[in-house]
Design an enzyme around this catalytic site. Structure first.
Site, PDB file in Angstrom:
ATOM      1  N   GLU A 170      -4.893  -2.312  14.026  1.00  0.00           N
ATOM      2  CA  GLU A 170      -5.458  -1.325  13.096  1.00  0.00           C
ATOM      3  C   GLU A 170      -6.769  -0.798  13.640  1.00  0.00           C
ATOM      4  O   GLU A 170      -7.571  -1.555  14.195  1.00  0.00           O
ATOM      5  CB  GLU A 170      -5.769  -1.937  11.706  1.00  0.00           C
ATOM      6  N   TYR A 228     -12.734  -1.757  12.911  1.00  0.00           N
ATOM      7  CA  TYR A 228     -13.124  -0.498  12.280  1.00  0.00           C
ATOM      8  C   TYR A 228     -14.532  -0.015  12.599  1.00  0.00           C
ATOM      9  O   TYR A 228     -14.771   1.184  12.680  1.00  0.00           O
ATOM     10  CB  TYR A 228     -13.001  -0.612  10.744  1.00  0.00           C
ATOM     11  N   GLN A 267       0.800  -1.223   0.000  1.00  0.00           N
ATOM     12  CA  GLN A 267       0.000   0.000   0.000  1.00  0.00           C
ATOM     13  C   GLN A 267       0.834   1.275   0.000  1.00  0.00           C
ATOM     14  O   GLN A 267       0.325   2.330  -0.372  1.00  0.00           O
ATOM     15  CB  GLN A 267      -0.949  -0.001   1.204  1.00  0.00           C
ATOM     16  N   HIS A 292       1.104  -9.226   4.599  1.00  0.00           N
ATOM     17  CA  HIS A 292      -0.092  -8.385   4.466  1.00  0.00           C
ATOM     18  C   HIS A 292      -0.577  -8.499   3.015  1.00  0.00           C
ATOM     19  O   HIS A 292      -0.526  -7.551   2.245  1.00  0.00           O
ATOM     20  CB  HIS A 292       0.227  -6.940   4.858  1.00  0.00           C
ATOM     21  N   TRP A 339      -4.796   3.139  11.831  1.00  0.00           N
ATOM     22  CA  TRP A 339      -4.700   2.968  10.384  1.00  0.00           C
ATOM     23  C   TRP A 339      -5.168   4.250   9.723  1.00  0.00           C
ATOM     24  O   TRP A 339      -6.316   4.590   9.864  1.00  0.00           O
ATOM     25  CB  TRP A 339      -5.536   1.768   9.901  1.00  0.00           C
ATOM     26  N   ARG A 380       3.867   0.032  12.999  1.00  0.00           N
ATOM     27  CA  ARG A 380       3.607  -1.286  12.425  1.00  0.00           C
ATOM     28  C   ARG A 380       3.683  -1.192  10.906  1.00  0.00           C
ATOM     29  O   ARG A 380       2.967  -0.399  10.297  1.00  0.00           O
ATOM     30  CB  ARG A 380       2.214  -1.779  12.843  1.00  0.00           C
ATOM     31  N   ASN A 430      -1.717 -10.819   8.389  1.00  0.00           N
ATOM     32  CA  ASN A 430      -2.738  -9.807   8.576  1.00  0.00           C
ATOM     33  C   ASN A 430      -4.060 -10.289   7.986  1.00  0.00           C
ATOM     34  O   ASN A 430      -4.141 -10.603   6.795  1.00  0.00           O
ATOM     35  CB  ASN A 430      -2.352  -8.509   7.856  1.00  0.00           C
ATOM     36  N   GLU A 460      -5.530   1.898  -1.395  1.00  0.00           N
ATOM     37  CA  GLU A 460      -6.587   1.221  -0.645  1.00  0.00           C
ATOM     38  C   GLU A 460      -7.143   0.045  -1.463  1.00  0.00           C
ATOM     39  O   GLU A 460      -8.325  -0.051  -1.756  1.00  0.00           O
ATOM     40  CB  GLU A 460      -7.657   2.247  -0.233  1.00  0.00           C
ATOM     41  N   TRP A 461      -6.235  -0.852  -1.858  1.00  0.00           N
ATOM     42  CA  TRP A 461      -6.606  -2.112  -2.526  1.00  0.00           C
ATOM     43  C   TRP A 461      -7.577  -1.879  -3.683  1.00  0.00           C
ATOM     44  O   TRP A 461      -7.328  -0.980  -4.480  1.00  0.00           O
ATOM     45  CB  TRP A 461      -7.120  -3.122  -1.488  1.00  0.00           C
TER      46      TRP A 461
HETATM   47  C1  GBH Z   1      -7.864  -3.445   6.648  1.00  0.00           C
HETATM   48  O1  GBH Z   1      -8.803  -4.375   6.234  1.00  0.00           O
HETATM   49  C2  GBH Z   1      -6.586  -3.772   5.966  1.00  0.00           C
HETATM   50  O2  GBH Z   1      -5.747  -4.548   6.810  1.00  0.00           O
HETATM   51  C3  GBH Z   1      -5.863  -2.573   5.422  1.00  0.00           C
HETATM   52  O3  GBH Z   1      -4.867  -2.999   4.555  1.00  0.00           O
HETATM   53  C4  GBH Z   1      -6.872  -1.633   4.763  1.00  0.00           C
HETATM   54  O4  GBH Z   1      -6.266  -0.589   4.084  1.00  0.00           O
HETATM   55  C5  GBH Z   1      -7.767  -1.126   5.836  1.00  0.00           C
HETATM   56  O5  GBH Z   1      -8.365  -2.159   6.543  1.00  0.00           O
HETATM   57  C6  GBH Z   1      -8.868  -0.190   5.319  1.00  0.00           C
HETATM   58  O6  GBH Z   1      -9.733  -0.857   4.473  1.00  0.00           O
HETATM   59  O7  GBH Z   1     -18.602  -7.866   4.507  1.00  0.00           O
HETATM   60  O8  GBH Z   1     -17.769  -9.976   5.240  1.00  0.00           O
HETATM   61  O9  GBH Z   1     -16.998  -9.074   3.143  1.00  0.00           O
HETATM   62  C7  GBH Z   1     -10.090  -3.899   6.138  1.00  0.00           C
HETATM   63  C8  GBH Z   1     -11.104  -4.668   6.826  1.00  0.00           C
HETATM   64  C9  GBH Z   1     -12.423  -6.521   6.493  1.00  0.00           C
HETATM   65  C10 GBH Z   1     -13.112  -4.413   5.616  1.00  0.00           C
HETATM   66  C11 GBH Z   1     -13.479  -7.180   5.679  1.00  0.00           C
HETATM   67  C12 GBH Z   1     -14.170  -5.053   4.812  1.00  0.00           C
HETATM   68  C13 GBH Z   1     -15.599  -6.880   4.636  1.00  0.00           C
HETATM   69  C14 GBH Z   1     -16.182  -8.040   5.368  1.00  0.00           C
HETATM   70  N1  GBH Z   1     -12.012  -5.283   5.899  1.00  0.00           N
HETATM   71  N2  GBH Z   1     -14.595  -6.266   5.454  1.00  0.00           N
HETATM   72  S1  GBH Z   1     -17.485  -8.805   4.487  1.00  0.00           S
END
Ligand code: GBH
Length: 484
Positions: free
Chosen positions: A385, A316, A25, A128, A435, A82, A173, A442-443
Site C-alpha cells: 500500500e 504513507y 472497505q 484485513h 492505495w 491486491r 494486514n 475509510e474505517w
Molecule cells: C492503511 O492503514 C490501511 O491498510 C487501509 O485499509 C486504509 O484505508 C489506508 O491505510 C488509509 O488509511 O499514530 O501510532 O496511532 C493506514 C495506516 C497506520 C495510519 C497507523 C495511521 C497511526 C499510527 N495507519 N497510523 S499511530
C-alpha cells in the site's frame, strides 16, 4: 566540490504494479449470500464510532460489480490487484467447526478466475481487520491464542485449497492496527481501550501486546500450512504486511531524538518484523514493557522465525519524533516518544492532506526501504500500500475531484523514491500496489476521506469515474520498469 548527479532510478523488468483494496472497505453485500457480521459491522452500529455514522453495508458494492472492477483495472494498465477476503463471507461464524459458505467461497474463486483471464495477477490478503463477530463473542477473538490460532489456520487452509491459482498470499494486514487501534486507542473495532469515556472494557497496557503476539502465531501457523501442504504443488509465496512510516528527529541536534527515532521504528515495525526475521522482540520493547510483553516459547520462536517469503510494506508518510523524559506511561505504544507533524523550528514534514496523520514526504520512502533492507538482510519487498488523501477533496465538484494533481504528484515522487531505493541502494523491491483502486469506506473516517484513484459516486449508484491518477500511474511506471 563533488558535482551533483541525479540519483539512479529504475525497477526490474518483471516488476508487478497495480492497486489495492480491502473487503470491508469496498464489497458491501453485508448480508448477501449468507455473509454474517464481522467486528466492523458491529462496531459501525455503535453511535459515534464512525465520523459520518456510516458503515460498509453497501460501500462500493464491489461484491456485485466484479466485472466493473476488472474493467477499471484494465483501463489503468495494472498488472496486479491486491484485495482481501471477507472471512465471515466464507465461514459466516468463523470457526473451524462452523460451516463453509459455498456461495461466499465461490465468489472469490470466480473473481480470481476472472482476474487471471483479464491478465491481472491476484495478490490476496486473508485478513484485513474484519474478524468474524461470532469469534469475538464466542471467545474474545484475538485475545484467545489457542482458539484464534486454530480458527485462523482452518480459514487459511480453506482459502489455500480453494484458490490454488493465487501465487501471492498475505496473511495479515497491519497487525499493529488491529492491536493498537483496536485494543489501545479504541478507534478501530472492537474498540477496546483503558479510556472509560470511550469504552467500558479494555486494558491498553496489556491487551495490545497479547493481541499482537497471538496474531504473530496465527500468521506463522498459516505460513507453515502453506509451505507444507500447498507450496510444493502451487509454488506460490506468502508473507505478512506491516505498516510503517518514516521518522525524522524533531531536533536533529538532539542525540536523544535521534535514538527516539530508532525506538519508534522498533515499536511500530520491528514489533512484528523482528519476530518474523529473528524470532524475538526488539530489546527496546522488552526493556520498556517488561512482563506486559508476552514471551515466545522456544517452539513459538522457531515457528515465527523465517515465516516470510517476502516483506509486505505499507507506507504513507513520515513524522518528526521527539523523545520523552522519564518513564513511559503504561499505556504508551510508541516507544515513549511524541509523534509530531512539525519539527522544532515549526517546519511541516509535508503538505496537509485530508488525513490528520498523513503528510507526504517521499524521501522517507527511500530511507525506510533501505533501513528495512539493512535490518532484515535484503528481503524481497512488495509495497502492498502507498497513497494519499487530498485535503477537502470530498467537498469539490466531481470535475475537480477527477483532476487530482496532488495525488498524481504524490505517486510521481513516491515511485521515484522507490526506484532510487532499488537502483541506488540495492533494495530488492519487486512490486507496488497503490492505495486505493477506488474511494472507499475509510474505517473510522467513513466516506468523507477519499483515497481512491477512482471517484465513487455514493449518491448515484456507486458509479466509478477514474481520476487523473488512475491513468497516470502507468506512465509513471513506464519510466522506470526495465531500467535496472
Ligand atoms: C492503511 O492503514 C490501511 O491498510 C487501509 O485499509 C486504509 O484505508 C489506508 O491505510 C488509509 O488509511 O499514530 O501510532 O496511532 C493506514 C495506516 C497506520 C495510519 C497507523 C495511521 C497511526 C499510527 N495507519 N497510523 S499511530
Amino acid at each position: 566540490m563533488v558535482k551533483d548527479v541525479a540519483p539512479k532510478a529504475g525497477l526490474p523488468a518483471d516488476f508487478l504494479w497495480g492497486f489495492a483494496t480491502a473487503a470491508y472497505q469496498i464489497e458491501g453485500g453485508a448480508t448477501a449470500d449468507g455473509r454474517r457480521p464481522s467486528i466492523w459491522d458491529t462496531f459501525c452500529k455503535i453511535p459515534g464510532k464512525i465520523a459520518d455514522g456510516s458503515s460498509g453495508d453497501v460501500a462500493c458494492d464491489s461484491y456485485h460489480r466484479m466485472a466493473q472492477d476488472i474493467d477499471l483495472l484494465n483501463k489503468t494498465g495494472a498488472k496486479a490487484y491486491r484485495f482481501s477476503i471477507s472471512w465471515s463471507r466464507v465461514i459466516p461464524l468463523g470457526g473451524r467447526k462452523d460451516t463453509v459458505n459455498k456461495a461466499g467461497l465461490q465468489h472469490y474463486v470466480k473473481f480470481v478466475d476472472d482476474l487471471l483471464e483479464a491478465g491481472i495477477v491476484p495478490m490476496v490478503t486473508l485478513f484485513h481487520w474484519d474478524l468474524p463477530d461470532e469469534l469475538y463473542k464466542r471467545y474474545g477473538g484475538f485475545m484467545n491464542k489457542d482458539e484464534f490460532v486454530a480458527d485462523f489456520a482452518n480459514y487459511a487452509r480453506v482459502m489455500f485449497e480453494a484458490l490454488p491459482k493465487v501465487k501471492h498470499w498475505i496473511t495479515f494486514n497491519e497487525p499493529f492496527c488491529s492491536a493498537v487501534l483496536g485494543y489501545s486507542v479504541g478507534q478501530f473495532a472492537p474498540g477496546h481501550t483503558s479510556n472509560r469515556n470511550k469504552s467500558p472494557i479494555g486494558d491498553s497496557s496489556t491487551e495490545p501486546w497479547i493481541v499482537g503476539h497471538n496474531i504473530l502465531i496465527a500468521h506463522a501457523t498459516a505460513v507453515k500450512i502453506y509451505r507444507e501442504e500447498f507450496k510444493p504443488n502451487n509454488g506460490g509465496e506468502i508473507g505478512i504486511t506491516l505498516n510503517g512510516d518514516w521518522v525524522e528527529p524533531w531536533d536533529p541536534n538532539d542525540g536523544q531524538d535521534r535514538i527516539a527515532c530508532e525506538r519508534k521504528l522498533e515499536f511500530s515495525i520491528c514489533w512484528f518484523g523482528d519476530p518474523v526475521y529473528f524470532g524475538k522482540y526488539p530489546d527496546s520493547m522488552v526493556k520498556q514493557l517488561g512482563d506486559r510483553l508476552p514471551k515466545f516459547t522456544e517452539e513459538e520462536s522457531a515457528l515465527v522465525k523465517g515465516s516470510n517469503d517476502f516483506y509486505g510494506m505499507n507506507h504513507y508518510c513520515a513524522n518528526y519524533i521527539r523523545h520523552r523524559n522519564g518513564p513511559a506511561d503504561p499505556n504508551d505504544f510508541a516507544g515513549n516518544v511524541d509523534i509530531l507533524l512539525e519539527d522544532k523550528s515549526g517546519k511541516s514534514i509535508g503538505p496537509i492532506t485530508q488525513s490528520p496523520w498523513l503528510r507526504p514526504h517521499a524521501p522517507g520512502f527511500r530511507k525506510l526501504m533501505k533501513w528495512l533492507s539493512d535490518r532484515y538482510g535484503r528481503p524481497k519487498i512488495y509495497v502492498t500500500e502507498n497513497g494519499t488523501s487530498v485535503k477537502g477533496e470530498n467537498d469539490l465538484p466531481k470535475e475537480e475531484i477527477l483532476e487530482d494533481e496532488f495525488r498524481v504528484e504524490y505517486f510521481r515522487t513516491y515511485v521515484q523514491a522507490m526506484a532510487e531505493a532499488v537502483a541506488e541502494d540495492g533494495c530488492d523491491c519487486r512490486g507496488y500496489m497503490a492505495w486505493s483502486l477506488m474511494d472507499n469506506f475509510e474505517w473510522a473516517e467513513g466516506y468523507e476521506t477519499r483515497f481512491g484513484v477512482t471517484y465513487v459516486d455514493y449518491e448515484n449508484g456507486q458509479h466509478r469515474y477514474p481520476k487523473k491518477s488512475a491513468l497516470e500511474l502507468k506512465n509513471i511506471f513506464d519510466q522506470y520498469i526495465g531500467k535496472v
